[in-house]
Design a protein around this motif. Structure first.
Motif, PDB file in Angstrom:
ATOM      1  N   LEU A 168      45.758  27.917 -65.687  1.00  0.00           N
ATOM      2  CA  LEU A 168      46.400  26.646 -65.382  1.00  0.00           C
ATOM      3  C   LEU A 168      45.916  26.069 -64.058  1.00  0.00           C
ATOM      4  O   LEU A 168      45.930  24.860 -63.856  1.00  0.00           O
ATOM      5  CB  LEU A 168      47.918  26.825 -65.337  1.00  0.00           C
ATOM      6  CG  LEU A 168      48.641  26.874 -66.676  1.00  0.00           C
ATOM      7  CD1 LEU A 168      50.109  27.204 -66.466  1.00  0.00           C
ATOM      8  CD2 LEU A 168      48.490  25.561 -67.419  1.00  0.00           C
TER       9      LEU A 168
ATOM     10  N   ALA B 133      48.810  19.429 -67.619  1.00  0.00           N
ATOM     11  CA  ALA B 133      48.217  20.548 -66.869  1.00  0.00           C
ATOM     12  C   ALA B 133      46.715  20.340 -66.751  1.00  0.00           C
ATOM     13  O   ALA B 133      46.122  19.586 -67.494  1.00  0.00           O
ATOM     14  CB  ALA B 133      48.503  21.857 -67.582  1.00  0.00           C
TER      15      ALA B 133
ATOM     16  N   ARG C 152      48.214  21.103 -71.874  1.00  0.00           N
ATOM     17  CA  ARG C 152      46.932  20.426 -71.647  1.00  0.00           C
ATOM     18  C   ARG C 152      46.732  19.269 -72.603  1.00  0.00           C
ATOM     19  O   ARG C 152      46.224  18.219 -72.233  1.00  0.00           O
ATOM     20  CB  ARG C 152      45.800  21.444 -71.784  1.00  0.00           C
ATOM     21  CG  ARG C 152      45.676  22.344 -70.559  1.00  0.00           C
ATOM     22  CD  ARG C 152      44.478  23.263 -70.650  1.00  0.00           C
ATOM     23  NE  ARG C 152      44.207  23.848 -69.336  1.00  0.00           N
ATOM     24  CZ  ARG C 152      43.472  24.904 -69.139  1.00  0.00           C
ATOM     25  NH1 ARG C 152      42.905  25.512 -70.168  1.00  0.00           N
ATOM     26  NH2 ARG C 152      43.269  25.388 -67.923  1.00  0.00           N
TER      27      ARG C 152
END
Length: 312
Positions: free
Chosen positions: A61, A312, A307
């Motif tokens: 991350l 993120a 994502r």
């Protein structure tokens, strides 16, 4: 004196089980120095194992500047741990008397003004802060498992909590990368747990009645409404169900169906048979995957969702 939210350097995590250990991993990944304390035998080894297991996901991350597992200090003495705190996150088991005693002990040992936050999943801070000498600095910071991946934290004070404490804690968590709900009022179970509990109870009723299997229930969410919820919560989801008329049309058109006997919100009796059925269903669904395998699978999935949504 209380530091400004952006000046916090050392976080003390009191209680380092699944939730507390998840907090430790998260704060380390955000570049904080973390002091862990837990009275359990072998707690330090379990904590370091949890942090090591979480670190690949946190690394993927993106770690904050200065993030390092070497910034974890395990301190077996609670007063010595709390004396170092710029912020305290308590994550003891859900036992009200234990919470009251521990928060009072933390309050007595923590520097003046430093915020003391509790990870409780159901107790009101009003009920937990009763033995604290300085209850104004105590607040709930309710995370979701695993705290190192799930962004949400619900922040709410008790009757004796200073309003500034709620505002400070909310800002601290935001600066630490969390998504924060600063609640206006104490609500039993907070917000997200109330919604989770309704779904959980209905699932247990269906298993108990033989109406659905564990596998069917999980699939109904993961391949059904669960795919919408990372984008829109239940309210906006039903808003869209009304077409161009939105929620107003949805309520006008489908309102009568709210009286249909679809749900049974009273808790199902957790009989040995129901317990065994749920446990066996989870074992079947897990198959050859261990708990560690499932944790890694979950973490990869949550990262992918975050994502995909640009979070993120």
């Amino acid at each position: 004196m209380r530091p400004a939210p952006e000046e916090v350097r050392t976080v003390v995590c009191a209680g380092t089980g699944v939730i507390g250990g998840g907090w430790v991993a998260y704060f380390l990944s955000r570049g904080f120095r973390v002091v862990g304390w837990d009275p359990g035998s072998g707690a330090e080894d379990r904590l370091r194992h949890l942090v090591d297991a979480a670190w690949p996901a946190l690394t993927e991350l993106g770690l904050a500047d200065g993030a390092d597992r070497a910034n974890l200090v395990y301190e077996p003495d609670l007063p010595a741990a709390c004396a170092q705190a710029d912020f305290v996150q308590e994550s003891a088991p859900e036992d009200l008397d234990l919470k009251r005693r521990l928060l009072a002990d933390i309050d007595a040992a923590t520097p003046e003004g430093v915020v003391i936050s509790s990870s409780t999943s159901g107790y009101a801070m009003t009920d937990m802060q009763t033995e604290c000498t300085h209850p104004g600095r105590t607040v709930v910071g309710h995370p979701f498992n695993p705290p190192y991946l799930i962004p949400l934290v619900e922040v709410v004070g008790g009757k004796l909590t200073d309003p500034d404490t709620v505002a400070w804690t909310s800002e601290f968590f935001r600066l630490a990368g969390k998504s924060v709900i600063a609640m206006d009022h104490e609500v039993p179970g907070f917000i997200a747990n109330r919604l989770q509990e309704a779904l959980w109870r209905e699932a247990l009723h269906m298993v108990a009645a033989g109406e659905a299997t564990v596998e069917q229930i999980d699939l109904s969410i993961t391949d059904g409404p669960g795919l919408r919820w990372p984008v829109h919560g239940p309210m906006l989801t039903f808003h869209l169900a009304g077409g161009q008329g939105g929620m107003a049309h949805m309520l006008d058109h489908f309102g009568p169906s709210l009286l249909s006997p679809w749900t049974r919100l009273e808790a199902a009796e957790l009989t040995p048979e129901l317990r065994d059925a749920v446990v066996a269903g989870c074992d079947r669904e897990a198959g050859d995957r261990t708990i560690d395998d499932l944790v890694a699978e979950r973490d990869r999935g949550v990262i992918a969702v975050l994502r995909a949504l640009g979070r993120a």
